[in-house]
Design an enzyme around this catalytic site. Structure first.
Site, PDB file in Angstrom:
ATOM      1  N   ARG A 237       0.867  -1.177   0.000  1.00  0.00           N
ATOM      2  CA  ARG A 237       0.000   0.000   0.000  1.00  0.00           C
ATOM      3  C   ARG A 237       0.907   1.232   0.000  1.00  0.00           C
ATOM      4  O   ARG A 237       1.911   1.254   0.705  1.00  0.00           O
ATOM      5  CB  ARG A 237      -0.923  -0.013   1.218  1.00  0.00           C
ATOM      6  CG  ARG A 237      -1.949  -1.139   1.164  1.00  0.00           C
ATOM      7  CD  ARG A 237      -2.836  -1.191   2.385  1.00  0.00           C
ATOM      8  NE  ARG A 237      -3.863  -2.211   2.230  1.00  0.00           N
ATOM      9  CZ  ARG A 237      -3.700  -3.501   2.531  1.00  0.00           C
ATOM     10  NH1 ARG A 237      -2.547  -3.911   3.036  1.00  0.00           N
ATOM     11  NH2 ARG A 237      -4.685  -4.367   2.338  1.00  0.00           N
TER      12      ARG A 237
ATOM     13  N   LYS B 240      -2.189  -1.656   7.434  1.00  0.00           N
ATOM     14  CA  LYS B 240      -3.614  -1.340   7.400  1.00  0.00           C
ATOM     15  C   LYS B 240      -4.446  -2.397   8.112  1.00  0.00           C
ATOM     16  O   LYS B 240      -5.444  -2.076   8.761  1.00  0.00           O
ATOM     17  CB  LYS B 240      -4.079  -1.199   5.952  1.00  0.00           C
ATOM     18  CG  LYS B 240      -5.553  -0.835   5.829  1.00  0.00           C
ATOM     19  CD  LYS B 240      -5.983  -0.676   4.393  1.00  0.00           C
ATOM     20  CE  LYS B 240      -7.456  -0.327   4.300  1.00  0.00           C
ATOM     21  NZ  LYS B 240      -7.907  -0.183   2.909  1.00  0.00           N
TER      22      LYS B 240
ATOM     23  N   HIS C  65      -1.468   3.361  -6.052  1.00  0.00           N
ATOM     24  CA  HIS C  65      -2.180   2.198  -5.520  1.00  0.00           C
ATOM     25  C   HIS C  65      -2.446   1.162  -6.617  1.00  0.00           C
ATOM     26  O   HIS C  65      -2.601  -0.028  -6.343  1.00  0.00           O
ATOM     27  CB  HIS C  65      -3.493   2.641  -4.891  1.00  0.00           C
ATOM     28  CG  HIS C  65      -4.059   1.656  -3.921  1.00  0.00           C
ATOM     29  ND1 HIS C  65      -4.746   0.537  -4.317  1.00  0.00           N
ATOM     30  CD2 HIS C  65      -4.032   1.615  -2.569  1.00  0.00           C
ATOM     31  CE1 HIS C  65      -5.134  -0.150  -3.257  1.00  0.00           C
ATOM     32  NE2 HIS C  65      -4.703   0.479  -2.189  1.00  0.00           N
TER      33      HIS C  65
ATOM     34  N   ARG D 146      -0.787  -2.382  -7.105  1.00  0.00           N
ATOM     35  CA  ARG D 146      -1.292  -3.582  -6.430  1.00  0.00           C
ATOM     36  C   ARG D 146      -2.227  -4.371  -7.354  1.00  0.00           C
ATOM     37  O   ARG D 146      -2.140  -5.595  -7.443  1.00  0.00           O
ATOM     38  CB  ARG D 146      -2.016  -3.184  -5.147  1.00  0.00           C
ATOM     39  CG  ARG D 146      -1.077  -2.637  -4.096  1.00  0.00           C
ATOM     40  CD  ARG D 146      -1.792  -2.059  -2.894  1.00  0.00           C
ATOM     41  NE  ARG D 146      -2.655  -3.007  -2.214  1.00  0.00           N
ATOM     42  CZ  ARG D 146      -2.241  -3.984  -1.404  1.00  0.00           C
ATOM     43  NH1 ARG D 146      -0.939  -4.136  -1.196  1.00  0.00           N
ATOM     44  NH2 ARG D 146      -3.088  -4.783  -0.805  1.00  0.00           N
TER      45      ARG D 146
ATOM     46  N   HIS E 199      -4.139  -9.081   2.103  1.00  0.00           N
ATOM     47  CA  HIS E 199      -5.588  -9.033   2.217  1.00  0.00           C
ATOM     48  C   HIS E 199      -6.037  -9.872   3.397  1.00  0.00           C
ATOM     49  O   HIS E 199      -5.406 -10.876   3.746  1.00  0.00           O
ATOM     50  CB  HIS E 199      -6.251  -9.552   0.937  1.00  0.00           C
ATOM     51  CG  HIS E 199      -6.141  -8.594  -0.199  1.00  0.00           C
ATOM     52  ND1 HIS E 199      -6.340  -8.951  -1.506  1.00  0.00           N
ATOM     53  CD2 HIS E 199      -5.834  -7.261  -0.222  1.00  0.00           C
ATOM     54  CE1 HIS E 199      -6.181  -7.900  -2.290  1.00  0.00           C
ATOM     55  NE2 HIS E 199      -5.865  -6.869  -1.536  1.00  0.00           N
TER      56      HIS E 199
ATOM     57  N   TYR F 217      -4.644 -20.482  10.618  1.00  0.00           N
ATOM     58  CA  TYR F 217      -3.911 -21.587  10.027  1.00  0.00           C
ATOM     59  C   TYR F 217      -2.936 -21.107   8.958  1.00  0.00           C
ATOM     60  O   TYR F 217      -1.826 -21.611   8.830  1.00  0.00           O
ATOM     61  CB  TYR F 217      -4.904 -22.582   9.408  1.00  0.00           C
ATOM     62  CG  TYR F 217      -4.253 -23.683   8.606  1.00  0.00           C
ATOM     63  CD1 TYR F 217      -3.609 -24.754   9.237  1.00  0.00           C
ATOM     64  CD2 TYR F 217      -4.248 -23.642   7.210  1.00  0.00           C
ATOM     65  CE1 TYR F 217      -3.003 -25.754   8.491  1.00  0.00           C
ATOM     66  CE2 TYR F 217      -3.647 -24.632   6.466  1.00  0.00           C
ATOM     67  CZ  TYR F 217      -3.025 -25.693   7.121  1.00  0.00           C
ATOM     68  OH  TYR F 217      -2.422 -26.669   6.383  1.00  0.00           O
TER      69      TYR F 217
END
Length: 405
Positions: free
Chosen positions: A238, A265, A328, A331, A355, A365
């Site tokens: 980011r 973030k 941005h 990404r 994400h 996990y």
């Protein structure tokens, strides 16, 4: 005998409290320490009571008499003026502004990002004119909708939706602290205009991406800005995470950049494998800014990073409009091309993009999953970008074999 302004002004303190009567229960109390206080003595429910009306001369004799007369009218209506005043004070402690400020203070103690705090305060500023001084218990959905509509009429549809969510957070905090029973914002979910989502501009065509990379290489502005654009393409973090990056976050021996929880973030640390190309750029950058704590210090002060707009402004200088490329957008570029390559597990790509995994069990996990694959993927991506730089309009697009798999 009624008081006069002269008598009030000339009242001198003595060794004991003096009570000067004006009639109708109104008294001026002259304290031994020198202060002069207005008090109203009255009876309510068969009990003798006292109401504070302020300090003389801040409250004049005329003002005190007016307050006395208003209190008498309240008594005639069966209302205890002292109890009403106390209830008003209680309401002020439970008003929307006070609780909102408590909620923001809670976010600050939780270590939320400065940008989050600033955004929350900004959103709440739209609510204060209409709701700030109201007791939160008395605010209903209609009152909130009126505030949201005032934001909507300015064309700020997304801001209105975020404001509804923020007001809802304040109400849930009030419920948790026993100052509200319900959250009226839940009834407004479908009452607002849904904004049209415009994705950030990103270049995903290989030839056009190659052209952008060559343009970045030839950028003649600040060397640190050129390095930042190159690293955005290589690592696709980011933009805010990169521009505020600190040298202490980089482990050059193990080729890892760890974005700390306080700046990430998603509010948890995020590790980025460093390709050979990224390490080479960082080595060059250290000669420029390595003496300070930040990779990309502002030209005005080394204690602050470059501004939010620096990278986008550089892209505009290179001739790319906001509809063609954004910081941005790197990404989205990486996400699209990595997925299209078919070489990498989608979860590895998502993990590299930092994400959030919606399933708590799966997230726990997967915390350490795909690291080895991500290391290979980031080196493949860096090599792939080098290939794209060499593409010309008359060359056929080709990819390497699966040597990185």
């Amino acid at each position: 005998m009624p008081l006069s302004d002269v008598k009030c002004r000339n009242a001198r303190p003595g060794s004991k409290l003096q009570k000067l009567s004006d009639g109708g229960g109104l008294q001026l109390w002259v304290q031994p320490a020198g202060s002069r206080l207005w008090r109203l003595a009255y009876r309510f429910g068969g009990k003798q009571k006292l109401l504070a009306l302020g300090t003389y001369p801040l409250v004049s004799l005329a003002d005190a008499r007016e307050a006395r007369d208003e209190a008498k009218r309240r008594l005639m209506a069966g209302i205890d003026p002292a109890r009403e005043k106390q209830d008003s004070k209680d309401d002020s402690r439970d008003n929307f502004r006070v609780i909102s400020e408590e909620f923001v203070a809670k976010l600050e103690k939780e270590g939320r990002a400065d940008r989050t705090i600033t955004k929350t305060k900004w959103l709440l500023s739209f609510a204060y004119p209409g709701l700030g001084d109201q007791s939160i218990r008395k605010i209903d959905a209609a009152a909130i909708l009126k505030v949201l509509r005032e934001v909507e009429v300015r064309g700020r549809y997304e801001s209105a939706r975020r404001l509804r969510s923020t007001i809802g957070s304040v109400f849930r905090y009030a419920i948790a602290t026993a100052r509200a029973e319900t959250d009226p914002t839940s009834a407004l979910k479908d009452a607002l205009i849904r904004p049209t989502v415009t994705p950030r501009a990103a270049i995903t065509a290989p030839k056009r991406l190659g052209a952008l990379l060559r343009a970045i290489d030839s950028f003649d502005g600040q060397p640190t800005t050129r390095a930042a654009l190159k690293l955005m393409a290589l690592m696709f973090p980011r933009p805010g995470e990169l521009r505020a990056a600190a040298w202490a976050e980089f482990d050059f021996d193990n080729a890892v950049w760890t974005i700390p929880e306080a700046r990430a973030k998603m509010r948890r640390p995020h590790s980025v494998p460093l390709s050979a190309q990224a390490l080479a750029i960082l080595d060059q950058l250290r000669e420029i800014s390595g003496h300070g704590s930040l990779l990309f210090p502002s030209v005005r002060t080394t204690k602050r990073p470059i501004s939010d707009n620096t990278l986008n402004a550089a892209l505009r200088r290179l001739g790319y409009s906001k509809d063609e490329a954004t910081a941005h957008g790197f990404r989205a570029t990486a996400s699209s091309l990595l997925n299209e390559s078919g070489k990498w597990h989608p979860d590895a790509i998502e993990r590299q993009l930092a994400h959030v995994e919606g399933n708590n069990v799966r997230r726990a996990y997967a915390r350490g999953e795909h690291w080895d694959e991500r290391v290979k993927m980031m080196q493949w991506w860096a090599d792939h970008l080098d290939e794209l730089r060499l593409l010309h309009h008359d060359h056929r697009y080709a990819t390497r074999d699966a040597q990185y798999m």
